[in-house]
Design a protein around this motif. Structure first.
Motif, mmCIF file in Angstrom:
data_model
loop_
_atom_site.group_PDB
_atom_site.id
_atom_site.type_symbol
_atom_site.label_atom_id
_atom_site.label_comp_id
_atom_site.label_asym_id
_atom_site.label_seq_id
_atom_site.Cartn_x
_atom_site.Cartn_y
_atom_site.Cartn_z
ATOM 1 N N UNK A 197 46.596 35.504 45.225
ATOM 2 C CA UNK A 197 45.828 34.797 46.260
ATOM 3 C C UNK A 197 45.850 33.281 46.091
ATOM 4 N N UNK A 198 45.815 32.806 44.849
ATOM 5 C CA UNK A 198 45.867 31.355 44.621
ATOM 6 C C UNK A 198 47.207 30.794 45.088
ATOM 7 N N UNK A 199 48.291 31.519 44.772
ATOM 8 C CA UNK A 199 49.614 31.071 45.214
ATOM 9 C C UNK A 199 49.744 31.169 46.727
ATOM 10 N N UNK A 200 49.142 32.198 47.314
ATOM 11 C CA UNK A 200 49.182 32.354 48.777
ATOM 12 C C UNK A 200 48.493 31.171 49.448
ATOM 13 N N UNK A 201 47.311 30.794 48.959
ATOM 14 C CA UNK A 201 46.599 29.662 49.554
ATOM 15 C C UNK A 201 47.357 28.354 49.329
ATOM 16 N N UNK A 202 48.003 28.214 48.181
ATOM 17 C CA UNK A 202 48.806 27.014 47.914
ATOM 18 C C UNK A 202 49.952 26.922 48.926
ATOM 19 N N UNK B 156 35.107 40.726 51.822
ATOM 20 C CA UNK B 156 34.823 40.827 50.388
ATOM 21 C C UNK B 156 36.045 41.392 49.671
ATOM 22 N N UNK B 157 37.184 40.685 49.759
ATOM 23 C CA UNK B 157 38.416 41.235 49.202
ATOM 24 C C UNK B 157 38.391 41.401 47.687
ATOM 25 N N UNK C 212 39.840 45.339 44.039
ATOM 26 C CA UNK C 212 39.796 45.569 42.590
ATOM 27 C C UNK C 212 40.395 46.932 42.228
ATOM 28 N N UNK C 213 40.282 47.890 43.131
ATOM 29 C CA UNK C 213 40.815 49.232 42.854
ATOM 30 C C UNK C 213 42.341 49.302 42.956
ATOM 31 N N UNK C 214 42.978 48.217 43.436
ATOM 32 C CA UNK C 214 44.428 48.234 43.625
ATOM 33 C C UNK C 214 45.188 47.516 42.513
ATOM 34 N N UNK C 215 44.506 47.184 41.418
ATOM 35 C CA UNK C 215 45.195 46.560 40.295
ATOM 36 C C UNK C 215 46.307 47.496 39.821
ATOM 37 N N UNK C 216 47.506 46.932 39.665
ATOM 38 C CA UNK C 216 48.651 47.740 39.266
ATOM 39 C C UNK C 216 49.813 47.539 40.220
ATOM 40 N N UNK C 217 50.825 48.383 40.085
ATOM 41 C CA UNK C 217 52.019 48.249 40.916
ATOM 42 C C UNK C 217 51.756 48.758 42.324
ATOM 43 N N UNK C 218 52.230 48.006 43.314
ATOM 44 C CA UNK C 218 52.034 48.330 44.719
ATOM 45 C C UNK C 218 53.356 48.235 45.461
ATOM 46 N N UNK D 155 43.941 38.367 39.819
ATOM 47 C CA UNK D 155 43.975 38.125 41.259
ATOM 48 C C UNK D 155 42.607 38.383 41.895
ATOM 49 N N UNK D 156 41.832 39.276 41.292
ATOM 50 C CA UNK D 156 40.495 39.573 41.825
ATOM 51 C C UNK D 156 39.614 38.325 41.741
ATOM 52 N N UNK D 157 39.697 37.623 40.605
ATOM 53 C CA UNK D 157 38.929 36.379 40.460
ATOM 54 C C UNK D 157 39.441 35.312 41.423
ATOM 55 N N UNK D 158 40.757 35.276 41.627
ATOM 56 C CA UNK D 158 41.315 34.323 42.585
ATOM 57 C C UNK D 158 40.774 34.597 43.987
ATOM 58 N N UNK D 159 40.638 35.854 44.338
ATOM 59 C CA UNK D 159 40.074 36.213 45.649
ATOM 60 C C UNK D 159 38.629 35.756 45.754
ATOM 61 N N UNK D 160 37.875 35.967 44.688
ATOM 62 C CA UNK D 160 36.464 35.577 44.702
ATOM 63 C C UNK D 160 36.331 34.080 44.959
#
Length: 196
Positions: free
Chosen positions: A46-51, A97-98, A103-109, A125-130
């Motif tokens: 998410x941080x890279x996405x916003x950047x 509230x992403x 948080x339940x999707x941590x891992x390979x997607x 990434x969860x903290x980045x979303x917060x």
């Protein structure tokens, strides 16, 4: 004033090849060729996405730019609208509230459009979303939200509560992907955006 620049932000595990992104791209190309269209593939971070989003729109005129985001892209779009004060924003079943929800999707997607494309959703990434979640929009009248009560992923009541004062299209039934987007919502989105 007419919208001269339009940014489309896809959702989690999605891409510029999503049905809504392709429909919007085709409509803009066909009917509004003077409008600058941008629909990037967003990185998993998410941080890279916003950047990336900030870099792509850094020299866009704030008074004539608009952003449209779906699901997680709706969260990013709301953040960009707050940061830039852009002319218009459209939120399609926006994640509000992403950090909690993903948080339940941590891992390979895998990607919805191409399951062979894999990425790893990291715990940080969860903290980045917060860090990028927004409260209510400062100029809600400049925002159109399309929210489906039948969304099977996100709670429509939370979406409505987070965005008071917006121009709201509350859909009875429907689904998270707004599978009726072309027939039921595309024209309203185009009209709201007032594209050049």
């Amino acid at each position: 004033m007419k919208t001269t620049h339009l940014l489309y932000l896809h959702g989690f595990r999605s891409s510029p090849q999503s049905a809504k992104a392709r429909l919007m791209a085709e409509r803009v190309r066909r009917d509004h060729p003077a409008t600058v269209w941008c629909c990037p593939q967003l990185p998993p971070s998410p941080a890279a996405a916003m950047e990336l989003i900030r870099a792509l729109t850094a020299d866009w005129p704030r008074e004539t730019m608009a952003v449209l985001g779906s699901s997680l892209g709706g969260c990013y779009a709301a953040r960009l609208a707050v940061e830039t004060g852009c002319a218009r924003a459209v939120l399609l079943n926006p994640a509000v509230q992403p950090a909690r929800d993903l948080a339940q999707y941590i891992g390979e997607q895998g990607s919805w459009q191409d399951p062979t494309e894999r990425f790893y959703f990291r715990p940080d990434y969860v903290e980045q979303l917060r860090a990028i979640e927004t409260g209510t929009l400062p100029h809600p009248a400049q925002c159109l939200a399309i929210i489906a009560k039948g969304d099977e992923v996100l709670d429509w009541r939370e979406m409505v509560a987070r965005h008071p004062g917006v121009q709201l299209r509350l859909v009875e039934g429907g689904d998270h992907g707004l599978s009726d987007f072309e027939g039921a919502h595309l024209d309203a989105v185009i009209d709201f955006l007032q594209l050049a």
